[in-house]
Design a protein around this motif. Structure first.
Motif, PDB file in Angstrom:
ATOM      1  N   ALA A 107      -0.049 -58.610  22.260  1.00  0.00           N
ATOM      2  CA  ALA A 107      -0.772 -59.488  21.193  1.00  0.00           C
ATOM      3  C   ALA A 107      -0.690 -58.558  19.956  1.00  0.00           C
ATOM      4  O   ALA A 107      -0.286 -58.505  18.859  1.00  0.00           O
ATOM      5  N   CYS A 108       0.171 -57.067  20.964  1.00  0.00           N
ATOM      6  CA  CYS A 108      -0.105 -56.666  19.885  1.00  0.00           C
ATOM      7  C   CYS A 108       0.924 -55.102  19.708  1.00  0.00           C
ATOM      8  O   CYS A 108       1.850 -55.141  18.472  1.00  0.00           O
ATOM      9  N   GLY A 109       1.742 -55.640  20.426  1.00  0.00           N
ATOM     10  CA  GLY A 109       3.269 -54.725  20.772  1.00  0.00           C
ATOM     11  C   GLY A 109       3.430 -53.510  20.620  1.00  0.00           C
ATOM     12  O   GLY A 109       4.326 -52.434  20.985  1.00  0.00           O
ATOM     13  N   ALA A 110       1.961 -52.682  21.032  1.00  0.00           N
ATOM     14  CA  ALA A 110       2.642 -51.659  21.101  1.00  0.00           C
ATOM     15  C   ALA A 110       3.019 -51.134  22.461  1.00  0.00           C
ATOM     16  O   ALA A 110       3.703 -49.787  22.268  1.00  0.00           O
ATOM     17  N   CYS A 111       3.383 -51.975  23.615  1.00  0.00           N
ATOM     18  CA  CYS A 111       4.142 -51.250  24.907  1.00  0.00           C
ATOM     19  C   CYS A 111       5.133 -52.168  24.738  1.00  0.00           C
ATOM     20  O   CYS A 111       5.816 -52.002  25.828  1.00  0.00           O
ATOM     21  N   THR A 112       5.533 -52.429  23.633  1.00  0.00           N
ATOM     22  CA  THR A 112       7.422 -52.945  23.868  1.00  0.00           C
ATOM     23  C   THR A 112       8.017 -52.474  24.803  1.00  0.00           C
ATOM     24  O   THR A 112       8.271 -50.622  23.613  1.00  0.00           O
TER      25      THR A 112
END
Length: 216
Positions: A107-112
């Motif tokens: 949900a947050c995209g920090a691991c993209t």
């Protein structure tokens, strides 16, 4: 003077026919626990509950697989639990901690990261499904000491504050540019909307992506 006690004061008889007092709740629980423990212990000692050593080892060992993939230009082959996410593979097995574990729910995209050039949430991607894939993380964008143009743009535009979401923002921005979704600021916002910045640097992030796309 009479020495007889009144009938009400005479203690009740204690004959053999007297019924035993009803067990209390505490006594019942203690007795049940002791009996149950003895039954279980006798079963274990008797061998009825024991499994063969091989069966125990097989039950305890989670299913695992070999996976070979290219990470930042280097071929890697590892053995991982089949439930291991790409994010945990990168961070825990390969020591690439640039990709951050934020919500761990996509949900947050920090691991993209980029997988075969496409943006993915590493926390939702199983590592065993990436046999032969090419993965690019934030660590793989720069060439030696030469920063990727978007990395430099983030510095020039001051497009970060705490920096926790920055790796995912930059990798997602690179994917956004490669996909051609930079025709306007509104389009950039739309295609970068899966990356959350808790510090609220969205205006500068969009500006950095826009600047890099313009010089592509």
């Amino acid at each position: 003077m009479s020495t007889e006690l009144p009938e009400s004061a005479v203690p009740p008889p204690t004959g053999a026919d007297e019924s035993a007092p009803a067990p209390t709740r505490r006594t019942f629980i203690a007795t049940s626990t002791a009996v149950g423990g003895a039954v279980v212990a006798s079963g274990v000692i008797g061998g009825s509950l024991l499994a063969a050593p091989g069966e125990v080892a097989a039950a305890e060992a989670p299913p695992s697989s070999h996976v070979s993939l290219t990470v930042n230009g280097t071929r890697r082959t590892v053995t991982v639990d089949n439930r291991t996410s790409l994010l945990d593979l990168l961070r825990e097995h390969l020591g690439l901690t640039g990709s951050k574990k934020g919500c761990n729910a996509g949900a947050c995209g920090a691991c993209t990261v980029l997988v075969d050039g496409r943006r993915v949430n590493a926390c939702l991607t199983l590592a065993v499904r990436l046999e032969g894939a090419e993965v690019t993380t934030i660590e793989g964008l720069a060439e030696g000491d030469q920063l990727h143009p978007l990395q430099q743009a983030f510095i020039d535009e001051d497009a970060f504050q705490c920096g926790y979401c920055t790796p995912g923002q930059i990798v997602s921005g690179v994917g956004c540019i490669q996909e051609g979704h930079t025709g306007s600021r509104e389009e950039i916002r739309e295609w970068m909307s899966g990356n959350i910045c808790r510090c609220g640097c969205y205006v500068k992030i969009v500006r950095a992506v826009e600047q890099t796309a313009a010089h592509k």
